[in-house]
Design an enzyme around this catalytic site. Structure first.
Site, PDB file in Angstrom:
ATOM      1  N   HIS A 110     -12.787   2.571  -0.094  1.00  0.00           N
ATOM      2  CA  HIS A 110     -12.523   1.367   0.875  1.00  0.00           C
ATOM      3  C   HIS A 110     -13.388   0.139   0.420  1.00  0.00           C
ATOM      4  O   HIS A 110     -13.812  -0.660   1.077  1.00  0.00           O
ATOM      5  CB  HIS A 110     -13.666   1.762   2.158  1.00  0.00           C
ATOM      6  N   ASN A 118       0.912  -1.226   0.057  1.00  0.00           N
ATOM      7  CA  ASN A 118       0.037   0.055  -0.102  1.00  0.00           C
ATOM      8  C   ASN A 118       0.850   1.297  -0.057  1.00  0.00           C
ATOM      9  O   ASN A 118       1.590   1.513   1.040  1.00  0.00           O
ATOM     10  CB  ASN A 118      -0.882   0.076   1.465  1.00  0.00           C
ATOM     11  N   GLU A 174      -8.024  -5.627   4.957  1.00  0.00           N
ATOM     12  CA  GLU A 174      -7.788  -5.246   3.752  1.00  0.00           C
ATOM     13  C   GLU A 174      -6.611  -6.132   2.804  1.00  0.00           C
ATOM     14  O   GLU A 174      -6.764  -6.252   1.692  1.00  0.00           O
ATOM     15  CB  GLU A 174      -7.596  -3.692   3.519  1.00  0.00           C
ATOM     16  N   ARG A 205      -2.579  -2.109  -3.576  1.00  0.00           N
ATOM     17  CA  ARG A 205      -3.756  -1.356  -3.180  1.00  0.00           C
ATOM     18  C   ARG A 205      -3.544  -0.080  -4.336  1.00  0.00           C
ATOM     19  O   ARG A 205      -2.687   0.578  -4.063  1.00  0.00           O
ATOM     20  CB  ARG A 205      -3.911  -0.864  -2.030  1.00  0.00           C
ATOM     21  N   ARG A 263     -11.746  15.066   7.854  1.00  0.00           N
ATOM     22  CA  ARG A 263     -12.644  15.506   6.734  1.00  0.00           C
ATOM     23  C   ARG A 263     -13.979  15.855   7.053  1.00  0.00           C
ATOM     24  O   ARG A 263     -14.712  15.016   7.864  1.00  0.00           O
ATOM     25  CB  ARG A 263     -12.449  14.331   5.618  1.00  0.00           C
TER      26      ARG A 263
END
Ligand code: ADP
Length: 397
Positions: free
Chosen positions: A180, A7, A385, A91, A241
């Site tokens: 996601h 990643n 993940e 990813r 965010r």
């Protein structure tokens, strides 16, 4: 086969080496501050202590070289040579409308990921750097791209279109993509598995509540709606965010505060969310909960607002799917923050959600937190993940 999951960010690179036969993590780690002062690699072989090595590194090539070095190191390593890495799974954040599943990386895939960079200017170029660095350091080892957006590609058009002039969709592909995806796919699948049911027979809402947070509606095994949009800024209130806003607010603040659009972007991505709402206490829910318990009103308000928004999305996705069988909480907050789970479920009582007061206090493990008579099954399903990326890499290679 051992699969190296990568990643890659602009200045960091996270990795895990997974044995696909046993699905065990052999080692994991992170390289940080790549190309900056103080760059270092933290390597953790399974069941042993982590090793931190501070070393100047110019670029991601150097970072990947260090990862390989750590993996085959006679003392801290877990494999004997590079030949024991059978594949690499990356990813990749944005796959646009082009990628509906994971793919084997070749020159044309690289070109497509490059072309999609305008939709994810911070992420896709960094992901590509990681791909190139692996190609260079591991020539001939097959690589796969697993996209954050792919799982959401099944959304119907009514769910992904914005109320904007259609020409912007035609010209720039402005639409909801969602992120996601690997986690929403993994968690909805695992929830069905735990219940001994087929995902195709269920209506599942996945609440991925981490620093970045998104929620999805998975009906009969396919995503039918999700809260993040063209970018990961839309939807739920997150750590820093903003999530959903009245778009007119942006111009208003820019004018009043004399901000450029880049500065406004920083406010929306880095200074908003529960961090901004709480007056800058923290983006970490542990700090906010502690502050709230000490009587800090802004921390309390930030947590209440957060839960309210999650619950509202659950309500709307119940309508989108015309019902819901399972609600699954996952990621840092979803797996660990019992207060948020309780706060959200409080709103769902009217639809027959019944919580087991003891079970809802469980942290970080697979657990059903609703009572047997609850109309909707509420679960905690830790996401993974990296494992999902390794599985998909194996499947396509
Ligand atoms: P990301 O992968 O998006 O960076 P994570 O899924 O790792 O985020 O979630 C990180 C967040 O999870 C932290 O910022 C914190 O708010 C929350 N978190 C982690 N552990 C706990 C805990 N024990 N209790 C409450 N919240 C937690």
């Amino acid at each position: 086969m051992n699969i190296l999951v990568i990643n890659c960010g602009s200045s960091s690179l996270k990795y895990q080496l997974i044995d696909s036969a046993t699905e065990n993590v052999l080692a994991k780690g992170i390289v940080e501050r790549i190309g900056m002062e103080g760059s270092c690699i933290t390597h953790t072989p399974a069941g042993r202590d982590k090793v931190v090595k501070t070393q100047p590194m110019e670029d991601h090539n150097e970072a990947v070289r260090l990862v390989i070095e750590a993996l085959i190191d006679p003392e801290h390593g877990v494999i004997k040579s590079l030949s024991e890495i059978g594949a690499v799974g990356h990813r990749v954040v944005h796959g646009g409308e082009k990628f509906k599943t994971a793919v084997k990386i070749d020159a044309s895939v690289i070109k497509d990921i490059e072309d999609l960079s305008s939709l994810a200017p911070l992420h896709n170029p960094a992901n590509l750097i990681g791909i190139h660095a692996c190609e260079k350091n591991m020539p001939g080892v097959p690589q796969a791209a697993v996209f954050d957006t792919a799982f959401h590609q099944t959304m119907p058009q009514k769910a992904y279109m914005y109320g904007l002039p259609y020409e912007y969709y035609e010209k720039y592909k402005i639409r909801r993509y969602g992120f996601h995806g690997t986690s929403h796919d993994f968690v909805s699948n695992r929830a069905a598995e735990i219940l001994g049911k087929d995902r195709k027979d269920l209506k599942i809402i996945v609440c991925h509540l981490g620093n970045g947070a998104s929620i999805s509606a998975v009906k009969n095994g396919e995503c039918v709606d999700t809260s993040m949009g063209l970018t990961p800024l839309e939807g739920l209130i997150m750590g820093t965010r903003s999530g959903d806003l009245d778009p007119a607010i942006l111009d208003f603040i820019c004018e009043k505060e004399g901000l450029s659009s880049a500065e406004m972007n920083t406010v929306l991505n880095k200074k908003s969310g529960v961090y901004g709402l709480s007056g800058g206490i923290s983006s970490d829910f542990r700090d906010l909960t502690a502050a709230s318990k000490e009587g800090n009103e802004l921390a309390k308000m930030a947590l209440e607002t957060y839960c309210y928004h999650v619950a509202k999305y659950i309500g709307s996705y119940t309508v989108a799917m015309q019902g819901v069988d399972v609600i699954a909480f996952t990621a840092g907050i979803g797996e660990n923050d019992t207060g948020v789970r309780k706060g959200v479920c409080e709103y769902l009582k009217f639809m027959g959600v019944n919580i087991d007061e003891e079970k809802i206090m469980t942290r970080g493990e697979e657990v059903t937190v609703s009572t047997p008579d609850s109309k909707v099954t509420v679960m905690v399903v830790p996401t993974n993940e990296e494992l999902a990326i390794a599985r998909q890499t194996l499947a396509i290679l």
